[in-house]
Design a protein around this motif. Structure first.
Motif, PDB file in Angstrom:
ATOM      1  N   ILE A  59      48.774  32.381  29.313  1.00  0.00           N
ATOM      2  CA  ILE A  59      48.525  32.173  30.745  1.00  0.00           C
ATOM      3  C   ILE A  59      47.016  32.193  30.973  1.00  0.00           C
ATOM      4  O   ILE A  59      46.373  33.223  30.768  1.00  0.00           O
ATOM      5  CB  ILE A  59      49.187  33.265  31.603  1.00  0.00           C
ATOM      6  N   PRO A  60      46.430  31.070  31.379  1.00  0.00           N
ATOM      7  CA  PRO A  60      44.973  31.041  31.597  1.00  0.00           C
ATOM      8  C   PRO A  60      44.577  31.669  32.932  1.00  0.00           C
ATOM      9  O   PRO A  60      45.134  31.335  33.975  1.00  0.00           O
ATOM     10  CB  PRO A  60      44.641  29.543  31.584  1.00  0.00           C
ATOM     11  N   TYR A  61      43.649  32.600  32.874  1.00  0.00           N
ATOM     12  CA  TYR A  61      43.084  33.228  34.072  1.00  0.00           C
ATOM     13  C   TYR A  61      41.855  34.012  33.651  1.00  0.00           C
ATOM     14  O   TYR A  61      41.608  34.243  32.465  1.00  0.00           O
ATOM     15  CB  TYR A  61      44.097  34.162  34.744  1.00  0.00           C
ATOM     16  N   VAL A  62      41.053  34.418  34.611  1.00  0.00           N
ATOM     17  CA  VAL A  62      39.898  35.286  34.374  1.00  0.00           C
ATOM     18  C   VAL A  62      39.998  36.442  35.347  1.00  0.00           C
ATOM     19  O   VAL A  62      40.262  36.242  36.535  1.00  0.00           O
ATOM     20  CB  VAL A  62      38.570  34.522  34.574  1.00  0.00           C
ATOM     21  N   TYR A  63      39.776  37.670  34.845  1.00  0.00           N
ATOM     22  CA  TYR A  63      39.990  38.861  35.662  1.00  0.00           C
ATOM     23  C   TYR A  63      38.883  39.880  35.384  1.00  0.00           C
ATOM     24  O   TYR A  63      38.481  40.073  34.228  1.00  0.00           O
ATOM     25  CB  TYR A  63      41.353  39.469  35.325  1.00  0.00           C
ATOM     26  N   ALA A  64      38.367  40.516  36.432  1.00  0.00           N
ATOM     27  CA  ALA A  64      37.307  41.518  36.279  1.00  0.00           C
ATOM     28  C   ALA A  64      37.911  42.870  35.920  1.00  0.00           C
ATOM     29  O   ALA A  64      38.801  43.365  36.618  1.00  0.00           O
ATOM     30  CB  ALA A  64      36.499  41.629  37.566  1.00  0.00           C
ATOM     31  N   ILE A  65      37.422  43.464  34.819  1.00  0.00           N
ATOM     32  CA  ILE A  65      37.947  44.748  34.358  1.00  0.00           C
ATOM     33  C   ILE A  65      36.810  45.629  33.848  1.00  0.00           C
ATOM     34  O   ILE A  65      35.702  45.163  33.627  1.00  0.00           O
ATOM     35  CB  ILE A  65      38.990  44.575  33.226  1.00  0.00           C
ATOM     36  N   ASN A  66      37.121  46.905  33.638  1.00  0.00           N
ATOM     37  CA  ASN A  66      36.180  47.844  33.056  1.00  0.00           C
ATOM     38  C   ASN A  66      36.947  48.916  32.289  1.00  0.00           C
ATOM     39  O   ASN A  66      38.061  49.274  32.678  1.00  0.00           O
ATOM     40  CB  ASN A  66      35.319  48.507  34.137  1.00  0.00           C
ATOM     41  N   PRO A  67      36.374  49.438  31.212  1.00  0.00           N
ATOM     42  CA  PRO A  67      37.046  50.534  30.508  1.00  0.00           C
ATOM     43  C   PRO A  67      37.178  51.769  31.398  1.00  0.00           C
ATOM     44  O   PRO A  67      36.404  51.958  32.336  1.00  0.00           O
ATOM     45  CB  PRO A  67      36.103  50.822  29.323  1.00  0.00           C
ATOM     46  N   TYR A  68      38.155  52.601  31.068  1.00  0.00           N
ATOM     47  CA  TYR A  68      38.320  53.867  31.786  1.00  0.00           C
ATOM     48  C   TYR A  68      37.100  54.753  31.554  1.00  0.00           C
ATOM     49  O   TYR A  68      36.562  55.365  32.473  1.00  0.00           O
ATOM     50  CB  TYR A  68      39.596  54.561  31.291  1.00  0.00           C
ATOM     51  N   PHE A  69      36.651  54.811  30.292  1.00  0.00           N
ATOM     52  CA  PHE A  69      35.436  55.546  29.952  1.00  0.00           C
ATOM     53  C   PHE A  69      34.314  54.544  29.678  1.00  0.00           C
ATOM     54  O   PHE A  69      34.461  53.669  28.828  1.00  0.00           O
ATOM     55  CB  PHE A  69      35.658  56.423  28.709  1.00  0.00           C
ATOM     56  N   LEU A  70      33.206  54.674  30.398  1.00  0.00           N
ATOM     57  CA  LEU A  70      32.084  53.753  30.249  1.00  0.00           C
ATOM     58  C   LEU A  70      31.133  54.251  29.166  1.00  0.00           C
ATOM     59  O   LEU A  70      30.731  55.416  29.182  1.00  0.00           O
ATOM     60  CB  LEU A  70      31.321  53.621  31.569  1.00  0.00           C
ATOM     61  N   ASN A  71      30.764  53.358  28.233  1.00  0.00           N
ATOM     62  CA  ASN A  71      29.768  53.758  27.249  1.00  0.00           C
ATOM     63  C   ASN A  71      28.379  53.755  27.896  1.00  0.00           C
ATOM     64  O   ASN A  71      28.202  53.329  29.037  1.00  0.00           O
ATOM     65  CB  ASN A  71      29.824  52.871  25.994  1.00  0.00           C
ATOM     66  N   GLN A  72      27.387  54.232  27.160  1.00  0.00           N
ATOM     67  CA  GLN A  72      26.046  54.411  27.722  1.00  0.00           C
ATOM     68  C   GLN A  72      25.457  53.097  28.219  1.00  0.00           C
ATOM     69  O   GLN A  72      24.878  53.027  29.303  1.00  0.00           O
ATOM     70  CB  GLN A  72      25.125  55.025  26.673  1.00  0.00           C
ATOM     71  N   ARG A  73      25.626  52.037  27.451  1.00  0.00           N
ATOM     72  CA  ARG A  73      25.015  50.760  27.831  1.00  0.00           C
ATOM     73  C   ARG A  73      25.663  50.174  29.082  1.00  0.00           C
ATOM     74  O   ARG A  73      24.972  49.656  29.955  1.00  0.00           O
ATOM     75  CB  ARG A  73      25.096  49.769  26.662  1.00  0.00           C
ATOM     76  N   LEU A  74      26.991  50.248  29.166  1.00  0.00           N
ATOM     77  CA  LEU A  74      27.668  49.775  30.379  1.00  0.00           C
ATOM     78  C   LEU A  74      27.178  50.534  31.610  1.00  0.00           C
ATOM     79  O   LEU A  74      27.001  49.961  32.681  1.00  0.00           O
ATOM     80  CB  LEU A  74      29.184  49.944  30.245  1.00  0.00           C
ATOM     81  N   THR A  75      26.944  51.823  31.450  1.00  0.00           N
ATOM     82  CA  THR A  75      26.515  52.664  32.572  1.00  0.00           C
ATOM     83  C   THR A  75      25.128  52.262  33.050  1.00  0.00           C
ATOM     84  O   THR A  75      24.917  52.012  34.243  1.00  0.00           O
ATOM     85  CB  THR A  75      26.519  54.141  32.171  1.00  0.00           C
ATOM     86  N   VAL A  76      24.158  52.188  32.143  1.00  0.00           N
ATOM     87  CA  VAL A  76      22.780  51.926  32.559  1.00  0.00           C
ATOM     88  C   VAL A  76      22.596  50.484  33.014  1.00  0.00           C
ATOM     89  O   VAL A  76      21.724  50.191  33.839  1.00  0.00           O
ATOM     90  CB  VAL A  76      21.765  52.271  31.448  1.00  0.00           C
ATOM     91  N   GLN A  77      23.411  49.569  32.501  1.00  0.00           N
ATOM     92  CA  GLN A  77      23.299  48.165  32.900  1.00  0.00           C
ATOM     93  C   GLN A  77      24.200  47.823  34.087  1.00  0.00           C
ATOM     94  O   GLN A  77      24.273  46.662  34.487  1.00  0.00           O
ATOM     95  CB  GLN A  77      23.630  47.258  31.710  1.00  0.00           C
ATOM     96  N   GLN A  78      24.877  48.841  34.655  1.00  0.00           N
ATOM     97  CA  GLN A  78      25.808  48.627  35.769  1.00  0.00           C
ATOM     98  C   GLN A  78      26.797  47.510  35.415  1.00  0.00           C
ATOM     99  O   GLN A  78      27.052  46.593  36.196  1.00  0.00           O
ATOM    100  CB  GLN A  78      25.052  48.289  37.058  1.00  0.00           C
TER     101      GLN A  78
END
Length: 289
Positions: free
Chosen positions: A198-217
């Motif tokens: 099924i083709p689609y695009v969806y915005a998601i995020n891990p439950y626990f954010l690693n350091q790089r995800l956090t500082v780069q918002q």
């Protein structure tokens, strides 16, 4: 599916950024996210898209489907990748694992975006080089209203009677549940371990954010059908991206502005690698004593 706008001077750029700031503050229905790319001719591709393109150039006829290739990559990383990292990831949390893969350059179906226009602007310009440019092939910042994107996806899935759509819709709903970690884990794994086509695009995020995800918002856009490219997946959802082509000649002013805001390699890539890369920015070193 892009609306393209050319930004040719700093006042125009500042006006654009302020307009997105105002949308964030004034609206409870819009959540804008951004992605920077160093050339406007570059397509929006995931690292998995690029890996498959490269493999096709070598093999011509693939012996495995894209879904099988992805499964092999994830399995290999789960079995062997933990030997190379200090902090052991939770092997049961597939989104955390695949985010870690993305973080370290492995091919995945995730695409990096940021809630910060400034962070996207940094990535658009930090590696843009004048010597390798084609005229008018300028850096780009893409913008997407991810609240509208996700709403349209759920709206589409709710309108379908097919059982696969119902299953995926239920899993996507559970991904919103940050109060139940176990259900969240099961939901993402459910999206990966079966090929729903099924083709689609969806915005998601891990439950626990690693350091790089956090500082780069940071957050990710997830492509639903791995047999199709990110662009083909996105075309099925009627939420166009906005494409801001920003003139390369603004690079020096933009990078100096971002440096004064503490948006640079040191802040976005904590550690020795980020610090070492920052030493390449000689135009910023000139302003320091």
């Amino acid at each position: 599916m892009c609306k393209e706008i050319v930004i040719s001077d700093i006042p125009q750029l500042n006006e654009l950024i302020i307009s997105f700031d105002n949308k964030s503050y004034d609206s409870h229905n819009e959540t804008w996210i951004f992605r920077g790319i160093k050339k406007s001719s570059y397509e929006l591709l995931t690292t998995f898209d690029r890996a498959v393109i490269n493999l096709n150039e070598i093999e011509h006829t693939l012996k495995k489907t894209n879904f099988e290739l992805e499964k092999d990559i994830i399995k290999k990383f789960m079995r062997q990748g933990r030997n190379y990292i200090d902090q052991k990831s939770n092997g049961n949390d597939w989104l955390e694992t695949i985010a870690l893969m993305q973080h370290h350059g492995a091919p995945t179906r995730l695409m990096d975006w940021s809630y910060s226009f400034y962070v996207a602007l940094f990535f658009a310009f930090e590696d843009a080089e004048k010597a390798k440019r084609i005229p008018d092939d300028d850096p780009v910042v893409y913008a997407c209203d991810c609240s509208e994107l996700n709403r349209r996806v759920r709206e589409l899935f709710n309108s379908k009677a097919d059982e696969n759509y119902k299953v995926v819709n239920s899993l996507l709903y559970d991904l919103k549940n940050y109060e139940n970690y176990e259900k969240y884990q099961v939901a993402f794994k459910g999206l990966i371990i079966k090929d729903y086509e099924i083709p689609y695009v969806y915005a998601i995020n891990p439950y626990f954010l690693n350091q790089r995800l956090t500082v780069q918002q940071g957050l990710f856009l997830f492509q639903g059908d791995i047999s199709k490219s990110f662009i083909e997946n996105h075309k099925k959802i009627n939420v166009p991206f906005k494409k801001f082509v920003i003139k390369y000649e603004l690079k020096r002013d933009i990078m100096c502005m971002l440096h004064r805001m503490n948006i640079n390699y040191i802040s976005l890539f904590p550690g020795l690698d980020g610090f070492s890369k920052s030493l390449r920015d000689l135009h910023n070193i000139n302003y320091q004593t």
